[in-house]
Design a protein around this motif. Structure first.
Motif, PDB file in Angstrom:
ATOM      1  N   LYS A  87      -4.713   7.931 -11.277  1.00 28.17           N
ATOM      2  CA  LYS A  87      -3.495   7.324 -12.033  1.00 28.17           C
ATOM      3  C   LYS A  87      -3.325   5.893 -12.351  1.00 28.17           C
ATOM      4  N   ILE A  88      -4.480   5.189 -11.600  1.00 26.93           N
ATOM      5  CA  ILE A  88      -4.443   3.634 -11.693  1.00 26.93           C
ATOM      6  C   ILE A  88      -4.929   3.429 -13.221  1.00 26.93           C
ATOM      7  N   LEU A  89      -5.506   4.216 -13.562  1.00 26.93           N
ATOM      8  CA  LEU A  89      -6.150   4.109 -15.116  1.00 26.93           C
ATOM      9  C   LEU A  89      -5.213   4.281 -16.018  1.00 26.93           C
ATOM     10  N   LYS A  90      -4.024   4.636 -15.819  1.00 24.59           N
ATOM     11  CA  LYS A  90      -2.928   4.668 -16.788  1.00 24.59           C
ATOM     12  C   LYS A  90      -2.649   3.256 -17.057  1.00 24.59           C
ATOM     13  N   LEU A  91      -2.670   2.310 -16.371  1.00 22.41           N
ATOM     14  CA  LEU A  91      -2.508   1.079 -16.576  1.00 22.41           C
ATOM     15  C   LEU A  91      -3.291   0.308 -17.414  1.00 22.41           C
ATOM     16  N   GLY A  92      -4.931   0.774 -17.439  1.00 24.90           N
ATOM     17  CA  GLY A  92      -5.815   0.308 -18.277  1.00 24.90           C
ATOM     18  C   GLY A  92      -5.912   0.802 -19.750  1.00 24.90           C
ATOM     19  N   PHE A  93      -5.606   2.311 -19.829  1.00 23.33           N
ATOM     20  CA  PHE A  93      -5.149   2.985 -20.941  1.00 23.33           C
ATOM     21  C   PHE A  93      -3.995   2.732 -21.793  1.00 23.33           C
ATOM     22  N   SER A  94      -2.828   2.163 -20.969  1.00 30.20           N
ATOM     23  CA  SER A  94      -1.980   1.657 -21.807  1.00 30.20           C
ATOM     24  C   SER A  94      -2.033   0.626 -22.564  1.00 30.20           C
ATOM     25  N   TYR A  95      -2.991  -0.399 -22.089  1.00 29.63           N
ATOM     26  CA  TYR A  95      -3.516  -1.427 -22.882  1.00 29.63           C
ATOM     27  C   TYR A  95      -4.210  -0.898 -24.120  1.00 29.63           C
ATOM     28  N   LEU A  96      -5.198  -0.190 -23.992  1.00 30.94           N
ATOM     29  CA  LEU A  96      -5.914   0.519 -24.815  1.00 30.94           C
ATOM     30  C   LEU A  96      -5.090   1.087 -25.871  1.00 30.94           C
ATOM     31  N   ALA A  97      -4.120   1.874 -25.592  1.00 31.24           N
ATOM     32  CA  ALA A  97      -3.223   2.560 -26.494  1.00 31.24           C
ATOM     33  C   ALA A  97      -2.456   1.747 -27.178  1.00 31.24           C
ATOM     34  N   LEU A 115       0.752  -1.202  -0.122  1.00 31.37           N
ATOM     35  CA  LEU A 115      -0.026  -0.156  -0.220  1.00 31.37           C
ATOM     36  C   LEU A 115       1.021   1.219  -0.221  1.00 31.37           C
ATOM     37  N   LEU A 116       1.901   1.258   0.852  1.00 31.86           N
ATOM     38  CA  LEU A 116       2.747   2.514   0.908  1.00 31.86           C
ATOM     39  C   LEU A 116       3.411   2.773  -0.357  1.00 31.86           C
ATOM     40  N   THR A 117       3.694   1.629  -0.875  1.00 33.72           N
ATOM     41  CA  THR A 117       4.460   1.756  -2.300  1.00 33.72           C
ATOM     42  C   THR A 117       3.535   2.282  -3.387  1.00 33.72           C
ATOM     43  N   LEU A 118       2.324   1.819  -3.181  1.00 37.92           N
ATOM     44  CA  LEU A 118       1.096   2.446  -4.322  1.00 37.92           C
ATOM     45  C   LEU A 118       1.044   3.929  -4.067  1.00 37.92           C
ATOM     46  N   VAL A 119       0.942   4.292  -2.805  1.00 37.19           N
ATOM     47  CA  VAL A 119       0.785   5.417  -2.298  1.00 37.19           C
ATOM     48  C   VAL A 119       1.959   6.457  -2.697  1.00 37.19           C
ATOM     49  N   SER A 120       3.254   6.013  -2.649  1.00 36.16           N
ATOM     50  CA  SER A 120       4.380   6.744  -3.014  1.00 36.16           C
ATOM     51  C   SER A 120       4.632   7.159  -4.423  1.00 36.16           C
ATOM     52  N   GLU A 121       3.993   6.213  -5.371  1.00 34.38           N
ATOM     53  CA  GLU A 121       4.062   6.043  -6.642  1.00 34.38           C
ATOM     54  C   GLU A 121       2.790   6.978  -7.236  1.00 34.38           C
ATOM     55  N   GLY A 122       1.841   7.287  -6.339  1.00 33.96           N
ATOM     56  CA  GLY A 122       0.584   7.975  -6.821  1.00 33.96           C
ATOM     57  C   GLY A 122      -0.376   7.201  -7.034  1.00 33.96           C
ATOM     58  N   TYR A 123      -0.373   5.906  -7.107  1.00 29.92           N
ATOM     59  CA  TYR A 123      -1.471   4.882  -7.559  1.00 29.92           C
ATOM     60  C   TYR A 123      -2.523   4.794  -6.549  1.00 29.92           C
ATOM     61  N   ALA A 124      -2.169   5.355  -5.327  1.00 29.81           N
ATOM     62  CA  ALA A 124      -3.189   4.867  -4.168  1.00 29.81           C
ATOM     63  C   ALA A 124      -3.137   6.226  -3.264  1.00 29.81           C
ATOM     64  N   LYS A 125      -3.881   6.488  -2.472  1.00 30.03           N
ATOM     65  CA  LYS A 125      -3.981   7.607  -1.510  1.00 30.03           C
ATOM     66  C   LYS A 125      -4.217   7.132  -0.215  1.00 30.03           C
TER      67      LYS A 125
END
Length: 267
Positions: A83-93, A62-72
Motif C-alpha cells: 500500500k505504501i506504493l500508493k504514495l509514490g504513484f500519487s506523485y506519478l499520477a 509503527l502502530l499507526t502505519l499498521v492500522s492504516e495498512g501501510y505496514a504489517k
C-alpha cells in the motif's frame, strides 16, 4: 529545521513558518524511509535506533502505519506493505508528462534496442519516474519506477545537478555522501563540480562504469515550455556492446529527439 524556510511558487517568494510544519507527519515519514533494501524488516528497537526516536515514539508511528495498512507486524518484526506504493504513484499520477512520455520512450527503446529511463532529483538520489527496458540485463540490480540511485555517480543525476543554482549545488557537494562504487567512480568533489559544469555547458552527461563495471549511460534534460528542467532522460548500454563514439554519434541525437518530443507534451 530553521524557523523559516523559503520555497518558490509561481515566481513569488513564499515563507514557511516552523509553526506551520506538522512535526508528527515529518517523523512518520522518517519512519517509512528507515525501511530500505538493506533493512526490509525491523524490530521496534531497530526502528528506534535507525530513526533516533524513543521506543515509545517509534511504537506509536509503527502502530499507526499498521492500522492504516501501510505496514504489517509479524511477531516482533515490522515491514512496509504494498500500500505504501500508493504514495509514490500519487506523485506519478499528478505528473502527466511522464505517463504521456511512455509511448515515446517505448519507440526509442525499439529503435535502439537499449533500455530507457526517466528520473527526477530527490535529495542525494535520482528517483526513477519512468522506465522501459529491453530483455538485456546490464545492471546487477533491477531498475523500476521508484528505484533510487546516487545522483553524483549517474548520468541522470549529473544532468539534474547541472540545473541547480550554484549555491544549491555547492551545498549538495558539501554534504552529499560520496562512495567509491568502482575504480572509475569520480569521488573528488572539485573534479565532480567541474564535470557537472561541463554537463551544463554541453547539454548531456555521459558516465562510463562509475556506478557499475560495464555500465555506460548517457542522459539529457527534459524541460517544460518555460525552460524549467522537469527531469532527465537516459539510455543505458553495456560497454562491451557499444563504443563511446557510437553512444555520442548514434544514441545521443536520438535521445535528444525523444526528449524534445516529450517536451512538446508540456506545451
Amino acid at each position: 529545521m530553521s524557523k523559516q524556510e523559503q520555497e518558490k511558487h509561481d515566481g513569488d517568494q513564499v515563507m514557511i513558518k516552523s509553526t506551520e510544519i506538522v512535526q508528527s507527519l515529518l517523523k512518520g515519514l522518517v519512519v517509512i524511509q528507515a525501511f530500505d533494501q538493506q533493512r526490509p524488516t525491523m524490530t521496534l528497537s531497530e526502528v528506534a535506533t535507525a530513526t533516533g526516536y524513543t521506543r515509545a515514539a517509534a511504537r506509536r508511528f509503527l502502530l499507526t502505519l499498521v492500522s492504516e495498512g501501510y505496514a504489517k507486524q509479524e511477531g516482533k518484526q515490522f515491514s512496509l506493505t504494498a500500500k505504501i506504493l500508493k504514495l509514490g504513484f500519487s506523485y506519478l499520477a499528478s505528473q502527466d508528462v511522464w505517463q504521456s512520455a511512455k509511448p515515446l520512450m517505448q519507440q526509442l527503446v525499439e529503435q535502439l534496442n537499449e533500455s530507457c529511463s526517466a528520473a527526477v532529483l530527490d535529495g542525494e538520489d535520482v528517483v526513477y519516474v519512468g522506465r522501459v527496458a529491453t530483455t538485456k540485463r546490464i545492471m546487477s540490480v533491477s531498475l523500476n519506477v521508484g528505484t533510487r540511485l546516487p545522483a553524483f555517480a549517474t548520468s541522470l543525476g549529473r544532468v539534474l545537478l547541472a540545473d541547480l543554482k550554484d549555491e544549491v549545488l555547492n551545498d549538495f557537494l558539501t554534504t552529499c555522501r560520496i562512495e567509491q562504487y568502482t575504480a572509475f567512480t569520480l569521488t573528488n568533489k572539485a573534479e565532480l563540480a567541474a564535470e557537472i559544469t561541463r554537463v551544463n555547458q554541453q547539454g548531456y552527461s555521459l558516465v562510463e562504469q562509475e556506478l557499475e563495471l560495464g555500465l555506460t549511460s548517457i542522459s539529457v534534460p527534459v524541460r517544460n515550455q518555460a525552460g524549467k528542467v522537469l527531469g532527465a532522460l537516459s539510455i543505458s548500454t553495456h560497454i562491451s556492446q557499444t563504443t563511446r563514439q557510437q553512444v555520442l554519434t548514434t544514441i545521443l541525437p536520438t535521445l535528444k529527439a525523444c526528449a524534445a518530443a516529450i517536451e512538446q507534451l508540456t506545451y
